[in-house]
Design an enzyme around this catalytic site. Structure first.
Site, short mmCIF file in Angstrom:
data_model
loop_
_atom_site.label_atom_id
_atom_site.label_comp_id
_atom_site.label_asym_id
_atom_site.label_seq_id
_atom_site.Cartn_x
_atom_site.Cartn_y
_atom_site.Cartn_z
N ASP A 1 38.97 28.37 68.94
CA ASP A 1 38.74 27.59 70.17
C ASP A 1 40.00 27.02 70.82
OD1 ASP A 1 35.94 27.81 70.61
OD2 ASP A 1 35.63 26.64 68.79
N ASP B 1 31.37 33.45 73.09
CA ASP B 1 32.19 32.38 73.67
C ASP B 1 33.68 32.70 73.60
OD1 ASP B 1 29.84 31.84 72.20
OD2 ASP B 1 30.19 29.70 72.16
N1 GLY Z 1 29.55 27.59 70.57
C1 GLY Z 1 29.93 27.05 71.80
C2 GLY Z 1 28.78 26.69 72.64
O1 GLY Z 1 27.93 25.94 72.19
O2 GLY Z 1 28.71 27.13 73.75
#
Ligand code: GLY
Length: 408
Positions: free
Chosen positions: A118, A177
């Site tokens: 992230d 993501d």
């Molecule tokens: N895993 C990232 C989100 O909840 O979008």
């Protein structure tokens, strides 16, 4: 020659009149955007006061009144400073800038973090905005270091960046993501640093096209890879079930492919994004206000919860897609973004000053199957709402659309 019957003509004229008068009574977008940024300047100061300087806001429970914070390693930790910077850019409010700088200072150390994928959200969103708006070269260094941290998670066998570490549930999870975090690598390469970062980002994007999407252009949330064999299984960890279409995952994917097109000008990515957009906009269970149900296959539609955060990401992505498309299609994306922005700015979704813990947008759904952050504000809902306002102002109101864009 076809002649409209007079009764049809009267109905058509009436509908057109109703539509025009509805449009003319709606607040003009430039005024709406100005008002939303002025509101955000006040409201995010409330949020800043509600959260100790050493922490970041995460969500707020409107039922209990509990503020939920995070440390700087939480995947969403960068969104608060990144949001403050958009608001500063549009209001020049020095109090907002001062909170942003304090939060950047505590976030900066996470440029070395390698515990998940992230780094884009955690570092590029806040420091990308900071560098673009304030121009301090230290912010660039922070971004460059974060790219080095992110590529430690690249796995050549599966041509992908591993999202989370292996755990009880997953062996080598790669989530949709992750498309968002590629921007960190593409940006750093574009600025003249390591060209390998770009190669890794594009290998990841190509693998995502190959493996992550179903034939109808909906995506799984997670692919769990076997790092010895290279095989994978598709899962929907945050969605309704493994065959369903989790709304925010679709929004991340759409945004990600439009962004990859910006950096590459490779039509393959643009066409992929256009197909995802069509799948979503034409979906029979996409609501009229384009604020999607948290999962398009949630069993209790139309009573299922909406996810405002997915809508905010979608509107920002539609706006960028409108830059690269023409005529009717372009118009459709701009109108869709406007519909979402107006919906999120309405009393149903946008909070009042001092309410909602200081967050802006109500009714996000974080992780419903885990009963976590359900029907609550989310920092990324606020961030992509502000980014949508910013993009609409720059690209539609001011008409400064561009190809080869610097990061908007
Ligand atoms: N895993 C990232 C989100 O909840 O979008």
């Amino acid at each position: 020659m076809y002649r409209m019957r007079s009764s049809s003509l009267i109905i058509w004229s009436f509908c057109f009149f109703m539509q025009s008068s509805a449009q003319s009574t709606a607040q003009p977008m430039n005024e709406l955007i100005r008002d939303q940024f002025l509101f955000a300047a006040q409201q995010l100061q409330v949020l800043g006061k509600n959260v100790p300087d050493s922490l970041m806001p995460r969500t707020f429970n409107p039922k209990t009144g509990a503020m939920v914070t995070s440390d700087t390693k939480w995947w969403c930790s960068g969104f608060f400073p990144a949001s403050l910077l958009y608001v500063y850019e549009h209001t020049k409010d020095s109090a907002v800038l001062s909170i942003a700088k304090k939060r950047l200072a505590i976030q900066e150390k996470e440029k070395h973090y390698t515990g998940n994928h992230d780094l884009g959200f955690m570092i590029f969103n806040p420091f990308g905005n900071a560098y673009r708006i304030l121009g301090n070269p230290e912010y660039r260094n922070t971004i460059d270091t974060a790219a080095l941290s992110l590529v430690t998670r690249y796995r050549e066998l599966i041509q992908s960046i591993q999202s989370w570490n292996s755990n009880k549930t997953f062996s080598c999870p790669v989530i949709i993501d992750n498309m968002m975090n590629l921007e960190l690598l593409l940006y750093v390469s574009q600025q003249g640093a390591n060209p390998q970062f770009r190669e890794i980002a594009l290998k990841h994007a190509n693998t995502t096209i190959r493996n992550h999407y179903r034939n109808n252009y909906s995506a799984f949330h997670v692919l769990d890879y076997d790092l010895l064999k290279g095989t994978f299984v598709g899962k929907n960890h945050q969605g309704y079930n493994d065959g369903s279409t989790w709304a925010r995952g679709q929004a991340w994917g759409l945004y990600g492919f439009v962004m990859v097109y910006r950096y590459t000008q490779d039509k393959k990515y643009l066409d992929f994004a256009r197909n995802i957009a069509s799948f979503l906009l034409d979906h029979p269970r996409m609501p009229q206000n384009l604020i999607p149900y948290w999962d398009f296959d949630a069993p209790n539609i139309p009573n299922a919860l909406r996810d405002a955060s997915a809508a905010a990401i979608l509107s920002s992505a539609f706006l960028e897609l409108s830059l690269y498309t023409d005529r009717k299609e372009k118009e459709r994306y701009i109108r869709s973004a406007e519909t979402i922005i107006r919906g999120l700015a309405s009393a149903e979704y946008r909070t009042e000053l001092g309410q909602n813990g200081g967050f802006l947008i109500k009714h996000g759904v974080g992780h419903l199957p885990a009963n976590s952050e359900v029907d609550q504000p989310l920092t990324y809902g606020d961030y992509y709402f502000l980014e949508s306002l910013h993009r609409y102002q720059e690209w539609v109101v001011n008409g400064q659309g561009f190809l080869n864009a610097k990061r908007p």
